[in-house]
Design a protein around this motif. Structure first.
Motif, PDB file in Angstrom:
ATOM      1  N   ARG A 171       0.862  -1.176   0.135  1.00 51.89           N
ATOM      2  CA  ARG A 171       0.072   0.041   0.026  1.00 51.89           C
ATOM      3  C   ARG A 171       0.871   1.195   0.227  1.00 51.89           C
ATOM      4  NH1 ARG A 171      -5.148  -0.714   4.131  1.00 51.89           N
ATOM      5  NH2 ARG A 171      -6.140  -2.213   2.569  1.00 51.89           N
ATOM      6  N   ARG A 172       2.155   1.181   0.660  1.00 52.53           N
ATOM      7  CA  ARG A 172       2.938   2.457   0.835  1.00 52.53           C
ATOM      8  C   ARG A 172       3.302   2.542  -0.571  1.00 52.53           C
ATOM      9  NH1 ARG A 172       7.524   2.158   5.004  1.00 52.53           N
ATOM     10  NH2 ARG A 172       5.695   2.910   6.142  1.00 52.53           N
ATOM     11  N   GLN A 173       3.813   1.711  -1.562  1.00 55.30           N
ATOM     12  CA  GLN A 173       4.083   2.039  -3.042  1.00 55.30           C
ATOM     13  C   GLN A 173       2.927   2.679  -3.767  1.00 55.30           C
ATOM     14  OE1 GLN A 173       5.560  -1.522  -4.285  1.00 55.30           O
ATOM     15  NE2 GLN A 173       7.605  -1.482  -3.661  1.00 55.30           N
ATOM     16  N   LEU A 174       1.789   1.867  -3.599  1.00 59.97           N
ATOM     17  CA  LEU A 174       0.463   2.737  -4.326  1.00 59.97           C
ATOM     18  C   LEU A 174       0.455   4.149  -3.641  1.00 59.97           C
ATOM     19  CD1 LEU A 174      -2.285  -0.007  -3.936  1.00 59.97           C
ATOM     20  CD2 LEU A 174      -1.186   0.996  -5.970  1.00 59.97           C
ATOM     21  N   ALA A 175       0.502   4.567  -2.461  1.00 57.14           N
ATOM     22  CA  ALA A 175       0.386   5.891  -2.160  1.00 57.14           C
ATOM     23  C   ALA A 175       1.560   6.691  -2.473  1.00 57.14           C
ATOM     24  CB  ALA A 175       0.206   6.143  -0.464  1.00 57.14           C
ATOM     25  N   GLU A 176       2.370   6.163  -2.618  1.00 57.11           N
ATOM     26  CA  GLU A 176       3.850   7.253  -3.203  1.00 57.11           C
ATOM     27  C   GLU A 176       3.514   7.537  -4.740  1.00 57.11           C
ATOM     28  OE1 GLU A 176       6.959   4.840  -2.347  1.00 57.11           O
ATOM     29  OE2 GLU A 176       7.056   5.289  -0.401  1.00 57.11           O
ATOM     30  N   ARG A 177       2.770   6.560  -5.414  1.00 58.77           N
ATOM     31  CA  ARG A 177       2.718   6.811  -6.862  1.00 58.77           C
ATOM     32  C   ARG A 177       1.300   7.800  -7.073  1.00 58.77           C
ATOM     33  NH1 ARG A 177       2.766   0.899  -9.128  1.00 58.77           N
ATOM     34  NH2 ARG A 177       5.003   0.217  -8.544  1.00 58.77           N
ATOM     35  N   ARG A 178       0.545   7.834  -5.963  1.00 57.24           N
ATOM     36  CA  ARG A 178      -0.837   8.556  -6.199  1.00 57.24           C
ATOM     37  C   ARG A 178      -0.268  10.129  -6.114  1.00 57.24           C
ATOM     38  NH1 ARG A 178      -3.803   6.835  -1.787  1.00 57.24           N
ATOM     39  NH2 ARG A 178      -4.042   4.938  -2.734  1.00 57.24           N
ATOM     40  N   ARG A 179      -0.731  10.832  -7.101  1.00 57.14           N
ATOM     41  CA  ARG A 179      -0.469  12.455  -7.195  1.00 57.14           C
ATOM     42  C   ARG A 179      -1.547  12.983  -6.155  1.00 57.14           C
ATOM     43  NH1 ARG A 179       2.680  14.579 -10.831  1.00 57.14           N
ATOM     44  NH2 ARG A 179       1.573  16.483 -10.709  1.00 57.14           N
ATOM     45  N   THR A 180      -0.893  13.782  -5.536  1.00 60.56           N
ATOM     46  CA  THR A 180      -1.972  14.737  -4.652  1.00 60.56           C
ATOM     47  C   THR A 180      -1.757  16.144  -4.866  1.00 60.56           C
ATOM     48  OG1 THR A 180      -2.323  15.235  -2.215  1.00 60.56           O
ATOM     49  CG2 THR A 180      -0.124  15.020  -2.647  1.00 60.56           C
ATOM     50  N   HIS A 181      -2.866  16.808  -4.850  1.00 60.00           N
ATOM     51  CA  HIS A 181      -2.944  18.307  -5.045  1.00 60.00           C
ATOM     52  C   HIS A 181      -3.203  19.090  -3.680  1.00 60.00           C
ATOM     53  CE1 HIS A 181      -2.577  17.412  -9.209  1.00 60.00           C
ATOM     54  NE2 HIS A 181      -3.758  16.424  -9.381  1.00 60.00           N
ATOM     55  N   LEU A 182      -2.882  18.652  -2.738  1.00 58.36           N
ATOM     56  CA  LEU A 182      -3.255  19.117  -1.362  1.00 58.36           C
ATOM     57  C   LEU A 182      -2.870  20.561  -1.425  1.00 58.36           C
ATOM     58  CD1 LEU A 182      -4.489  18.678   1.465  1.00 58.36           C
ATOM     59  CD2 LEU A 182      -2.217  17.698   2.099  1.00 58.36           C
ATOM     60  N   ARG A 183      -1.373  21.045  -1.501  1.00 61.67           N
ATOM     61  CA  ARG A 183      -0.855  22.264  -1.632  1.00 61.67           C
ATOM     62  C   ARG A 183      -1.787  23.421  -2.389  1.00 61.67           C
ATOM     63  NH1 ARG A 183       5.133  20.374  -2.321  1.00 61.67           N
ATOM     64  NH2 ARG A 183       5.493  19.493  -0.187  1.00 61.67           N
ATOM     65  N   THR A 184      -2.065  22.995  -3.776  1.00 61.78           N
ATOM     66  CA  THR A 184      -2.746  24.075  -4.336  1.00 61.78           C
ATOM     67  C   THR A 184      -4.337  24.016  -3.902  1.00 61.78           C
ATOM     68  OG1 THR A 184      -3.082  22.243  -6.150  1.00 61.78           O
ATOM     69  CG2 THR A 184      -1.459  23.973  -6.376  1.00 61.78           C
ATOM     70  N   ASP A 185      -4.923  22.962  -3.312  1.00 59.49           N
ATOM     71  CA  ASP A 185      -6.181  22.809  -2.803  1.00 59.49           C
ATOM     72  C   ASP A 185      -6.397  23.765  -1.529  1.00 59.49           C
ATOM     73  OD1 ASP A 185      -7.050  21.100  -4.857  1.00 59.49           O
ATOM     74  OD2 ASP A 185      -7.126  19.444  -3.706  1.00 59.49           O
ATOM     75  N   LEU A 186      -5.088  23.657  -0.709  1.00 55.34           N
ATOM     76  CA  LEU A 186      -5.247  24.527   0.287  1.00 55.34           C
ATOM     77  C   LEU A 186      -5.234  25.882   0.105  1.00 55.34           C
ATOM     78  CD1 LEU A 186      -3.313  22.307   2.769  1.00 55.34           C
ATOM     79  CD2 LEU A 186      -5.766  22.860   3.063  1.00 55.34           C
ATOM     80  N   LEU A 187      -4.328  26.205  -1.078  1.00 50.45           N
ATOM     81  CA  LEU A 187      -4.082  27.746  -1.304  1.00 50.45           C
ATOM     82  C   LEU A 187      -5.273  28.244  -2.005  1.00 50.45           C
ATOM     83  CD1 LEU A 187      -2.037  29.754  -1.577  1.00 50.45           C
ATOM     84  CD2 LEU A 187      -1.144  28.954  -3.741  1.00 50.45           C
ATOM     85  N   GLY A 188      -6.184  27.264  -2.656  1.00 49.93           N
ATOM     86  CA  GLY A 188      -7.187  27.583  -3.409  1.00 49.93           C
ATOM     87  C   GLY A 188      -8.438  27.920  -2.237  1.00 49.93           C
ATOM     88  N   VAL A 189      -8.593  27.308  -1.192  1.00 47.99           N
ATOM     89  CA  VAL A 189      -9.462  27.568  -0.062  1.00 47.99           C
ATOM     90  C   VAL A 189      -9.120  28.676   0.558  1.00 47.99           C
ATOM     91  CG1 VAL A 189     -10.166  26.829   2.213  1.00 47.99           C
ATOM     92  CG2 VAL A 189     -10.046  25.085   0.264  1.00 47.99           C
ATOM     93  N   ALA A 190      -7.578  29.067   0.631  1.00 46.91           N
ATOM     94  CA  ALA A 190      -7.391  30.292   1.327  1.00 46.91           C
ATOM     95  C   ALA A 190      -7.915  31.785   0.421  1.00 46.91           C
ATOM     96  CB  ALA A 190      -5.847  30.263   1.425  1.00 46.91           C
ATOM     97  N   MET A 191      -7.542  31.395  -0.983  1.00 46.32           N
ATOM     98  CA  MET A 191      -7.973  32.424  -1.990  1.00 46.32           C
ATOM     99  C   MET A 191      -9.407  32.764  -1.974  1.00 46.32           C
ATOM    100  SD  MET A 191      -5.169  33.854  -3.143  1.00 46.32           S
ATOM    101  CE  MET A 191      -4.343  33.836  -1.360  1.00 46.32           C
ATOM    102  N   LEU A 192     -10.022  31.324  -1.740  1.00 44.27           N
ATOM    103  CA  LEU A 192     -11.642  31.661  -1.706  1.00 44.27           C
ATOM    104  C   LEU A 192     -12.053  32.479  -0.773  1.00 44.27           C
ATOM    105  CD1 LEU A 192     -14.506  30.694  -2.639  1.00 44.27           C
ATOM    106  CD2 LEU A 192     -14.230  28.882  -0.932  1.00 44.27           C
TER     107      LEU A 192
END
Length: 195
Positions: free
Chosen positions: A87-108
Protein backbone atom coordinates in the motif's frame (compact mmCIF):
# COMPACT_ATOMS: atom_id res chain seq x y z
CA UNK A 1 4.34 -3.04 13.17
CA UNK A 2 1.31 -1.76 15.15
CA UNK A 3 3.53 0.59 17.18
CA UNK A 4 4.62 2.36 14.00
CA UNK A 5 0.98 3.22 13.22
CA UNK A 6 0.46 4.55 16.75
CA UNK A 7 3.60 6.70 16.52
CA UNK A 8 2.49 8.07 13.17
CA UNK A 9 -0.94 9.06 14.51
CA UNK A 10 0.62 10.73 17.54
CA UNK A 11 3.08 12.55 15.27
CA UNK A 12 0.22 13.87 13.13
CA UNK A 13 -1.66 15.34 16.11
CA UNK A 14 0.63 18.37 16.67
CA UNK A 15 0.55 19.05 12.93
CA UNK A 16 -3.26 19.00 12.95
CA UNK A 17 -3.40 21.31 15.97
CA UNK A 18 -0.92 23.72 14.37
CA UNK A 19 -2.88 23.69 11.11
CA UNK A 20 -6.12 24.42 12.96
CA UNK A 21 -4.55 27.30 14.88
CA UNK A 22 -3.04 28.65 11.65
CA UNK A 23 -6.40 28.45 9.89
CA UNK A 24 -8.18 30.24 12.74
CA UNK A 25 -5.50 32.96 12.76
CA UNK A 26 -5.90 33.38 8.99
CA UNK A 27 -9.69 33.71 9.29
CA UNK A 28 -9.29 36.19 12.14
CA UNK A 29 -6.86 38.25 10.05
CA UNK A 30 -9.30 38.20 7.13
CA UNK A 31 -12.10 39.55 9.31
CA UNK A 32 -9.91 42.57 10.05
CA UNK A 33 -8.66 43.14 6.51
CA UNK A 34 -11.70 44.34 4.55
CA UNK A 35 -10.61 47.97 4.47
CA UNK A 36 -6.97 47.31 3.44
CA UNK A 37 -8.03 44.91 0.66
CA UNK A 38 -10.62 47.35 -0.69
CA UNK A 39 -8.00 50.12 -0.51
CA UNK A 40 -5.50 48.02 -2.49
CA UNK A 41 -8.12 47.15 -5.12
CA UNK A 42 -9.18 50.79 -5.38
CA UNK A 43 -5.57 51.95 -5.70
CA UNK A 44 -4.76 49.30 -8.30
CA UNK A 45 -7.84 50.19 -10.35
CA UNK A 46 -7.26 53.94 -10.02
CA UNK A 47 -10.92 54.35 -9.09
CA UNK A 48 -12.18 53.03 -12.43
CA UNK A 49 -15.21 50.79 -11.83
CA UNK A 50 -14.60 48.44 -14.78
CA UNK A 51 -10.99 47.80 -13.80
CA UNK A 52 -12.01 47.37 -10.15
CA UNK A 53 -14.61 44.80 -11.23
CA UNK A 54 -11.99 43.02 -13.37
CA UNK A 55 -9.56 42.78 -10.44
CA UNK A 56 -12.31 41.55 -8.14
CA UNK A 57 -13.53 39.01 -10.72
CA UNK A 58 -9.96 37.77 -11.10
CA UNK A 59 -9.71 37.39 -7.33
CA UNK A 60 -13.01 35.50 -7.31
CA UNK A 61 -11.87 33.20 -10.14
CA UNK A 62 -8.43 32.46 -8.67
CA UNK A 63 -9.58 29.56 -6.42
CA UNK A 64 -11.10 27.77 -9.42
CA UNK A 65 -7.85 28.14 -11.33
CA UNK A 66 -5.87 26.81 -8.39
CA UNK A 67 -8.14 23.76 -8.28
CA UNK A 68 -8.17 23.15 -12.06
CA UNK A 69 -4.69 23.87 -13.39
CA UNK A 70 -2.71 21.25 -11.41
CA UNK A 71 -5.23 18.58 -12.38
CA UNK A 72 -5.59 19.63 -16.00
CA UNK A 73 -1.87 20.09 -16.66
CA UNK A 74 -0.81 16.84 -14.98
CA UNK A 75 0.35 14.17 -17.39
CA UNK A 76 -2.30 11.66 -18.40
CA UNK A 77 -2.29 8.52 -16.28
CA UNK A 78 -0.54 5.49 -17.70
CA UNK A 79 -2.84 2.95 -19.23
CA UNK A 80 -0.72 0.07 -17.92
CA UNK A 81 0.47 0.45 -14.35
CA UNK A 82 3.38 -1.35 -12.83
CA UNK A 83 2.35 -3.69 -10.08
CA UNK A 84 2.80 -2.34 -6.56
CA UNK A 85 3.90 -4.66 -3.82
CA UNK A 86 2.46 -2.74 -0.89
CA UNK A 87 0.00 0.00 0.00
CA UNK A 88 2.90 2.34 0.69
CA UNK A 89 4.09 1.99 -2.91
CA UNK A 90 0.57 2.70 -4.15
CA UNK A 91 0.34 5.78 -1.93
CA UNK A 92 3.70 7.06 -3.17
CA UNK A 93 2.53 6.82 -6.79
CA UNK A 94 -0.74 8.64 -6.17
CA UNK A 95 -0.57 12.31 -7.12
CA UNK A 96 -1.86 14.75 -4.56
CA UNK A 97 -2.92 18.33 -5.06
CA UNK A 98 -3.20 19.17 -1.37
CA UNK A 99 -0.98 22.28 -1.52
CA UNK A 100 -2.84 23.94 -4.35
CA UNK A 101 -6.18 22.89 -2.86
CA UNK A 102 -5.32 24.52 0.45
CA UNK A 103 -4.09 27.60 -1.38
CA UNK A 104 -7.36 27.62 -3.34
CA UNK A 105 -9.43 27.52 -0.15
CA UNK A 106 -7.29 30.35 1.28
CA UNK A 107 -7.86 32.39 -1.88
CA UNK A 108 -11.60 31.64 -1.74
CA UNK A 109 -11.75 33.08 1.75
CA UNK A 110 -9.62 36.05 0.69
CA UNK A 111 -11.90 36.71 -2.29
CA UNK A 112 -14.91 36.94 0.02
CA UNK A 113 -13.36 39.73 2.12
CA UNK A 114 -14.11 42.70 -0.20
CA UNK A 115 -17.57 41.37 -1.09
CA UNK A 116 -20.65 42.27 0.94
CA UNK A 117 -22.37 39.34 2.59
CA UNK A 118 -25.94 38.71 1.40
CA UNK A 119 -27.28 38.67 4.95
CA UNK A 120 -25.77 42.03 6.05
CA UNK A 121 -24.54 44.07 3.08
CA UNK A 122 -24.82 47.45 4.82
CA UNK A 123 -21.61 47.25 6.88
CA UNK A 124 -19.36 46.18 4.01
CA UNK A 125 -21.03 48.64 1.61
CA UNK A 126 -20.27 51.45 4.06
CA UNK A 127 -16.62 50.38 4.23
CA UNK A 128 -16.41 50.26 0.43
CA UNK A 129 -18.12 53.66 0.15
CA UNK A 130 -15.70 55.22 2.66
CA UNK A 131 -12.67 53.89 0.80
CA UNK A 132 -13.65 54.20 -2.86
CA UNK A 133 -16.12 57.13 -2.80
CA UNK A 134 -17.73 55.64 -5.91
CA UNK A 135 -21.38 54.47 -6.06
CA UNK A 136 -20.60 52.37 -9.17
CA UNK A 137 -18.01 50.36 -7.29
CA UNK A 138 -20.47 49.75 -4.45
CA UNK A 139 -23.01 48.41 -6.97
CA UNK A 140 -20.34 46.31 -8.69
CA UNK A 141 -19.34 44.75 -5.37
CA UNK A 142 -22.94 43.91 -4.56
CA UNK A 143 -23.49 42.28 -7.97
CA UNK A 144 -20.19 40.39 -7.89
CA UNK A 145 -21.06 39.08 -4.43
CA UNK A 146 -23.96 37.22 -6.05
CA UNK A 147 -21.69 35.86 -8.78
CA UNK A 148 -18.90 34.66 -6.49
CA UNK A 149 -20.60 31.39 -5.52
CA UNK A 150 -21.50 30.34 -9.10
CA UNK A 151 -17.95 31.14 -10.24
CA UNK A 152 -16.56 29.00 -7.41
CA UNK A 153 -18.98 26.15 -8.18
CA UNK A 154 -17.95 26.25 -11.84
CA UNK A 155 -14.31 26.10 -10.71
CA UNK A 156 -15.03 23.02 -8.60
CA UNK A 157 -16.95 21.45 -11.49
CA UNK A 158 -14.07 22.17 -13.85
CA UNK A 159 -11.59 20.63 -11.38
CA UNK A 160 -13.78 17.54 -11.15
CA UNK A 161 -13.96 17.36 -14.93
CA UNK A 162 -10.17 17.65 -15.21
CA UNK A 163 -9.64 14.95 -12.57
CA UNK A 164 -12.23 12.44 -13.79
CA UNK A 165 -11.36 12.82 -17.46
CA UNK A 166 -7.60 13.21 -17.05
CA UNK A 167 -7.10 10.84 -19.97
CA UNK A 168 -9.01 13.12 -22.40
CA UNK A 169 -7.01 16.19 -23.40
CA UNK A 170 -10.03 17.92 -24.94
CA UNK A 171 -12.00 17.74 -21.71
CA UNK A 172 -9.01 19.09 -19.77
CA UNK A 173 -9.00 22.09 -22.14
CA UNK A 174 -12.74 22.53 -21.52
CA UNK A 175 -12.06 22.45 -17.76
CA UNK A 176 -9.43 25.20 -18.08
CA UNK A 177 -11.80 27.21 -20.28
CA UNK A 178 -14.55 26.91 -17.66
CA UNK A 179 -12.24 28.01 -14.86
CA UNK A 180 -10.98 31.01 -16.84
CA UNK A 181 -14.29 31.87 -18.50
CA UNK A 182 -16.50 31.92 -15.40
CA UNK A 183 -14.95 35.04 -13.80
CA UNK A 184 -14.72 36.73 -17.20
CA UNK A 185 -18.41 36.07 -17.80
CA UNK A 186 -19.26 37.36 -14.31
CA UNK A 187 -17.24 40.52 -14.97
CA UNK A 188 -18.96 41.06 -18.34
CA UNK A 189 -22.46 40.59 -16.92
CA UNK A 190 -21.81 42.87 -13.94
CA UNK A 191 -20.28 45.62 -16.04
CA UNK A 192 -23.17 45.45 -18.51
CA UNK A 193 -25.68 45.62 -15.65
CA UNK A 194 -24.08 48.80 -14.26
CA UNK A 195 -23.61 50.52 -17.65
Amino acid sequence: MPQEGVRRRIGDAPLAVAATIGFLAYVWALTRSAEPIVTVLDFASDGQPQLYAALLAGLIGLPGLLFVLPRALAPAPATIRAQARSRRQLAERRRTHLRTDLLGVAMLLLAQVPLPAPWSPAGKAATIANVTKSPEIIDLNALLAGWSVPVFVLGIGAATLAKVYAHAAGLRVIAITLAVGAPVLAWFVVVRAIA
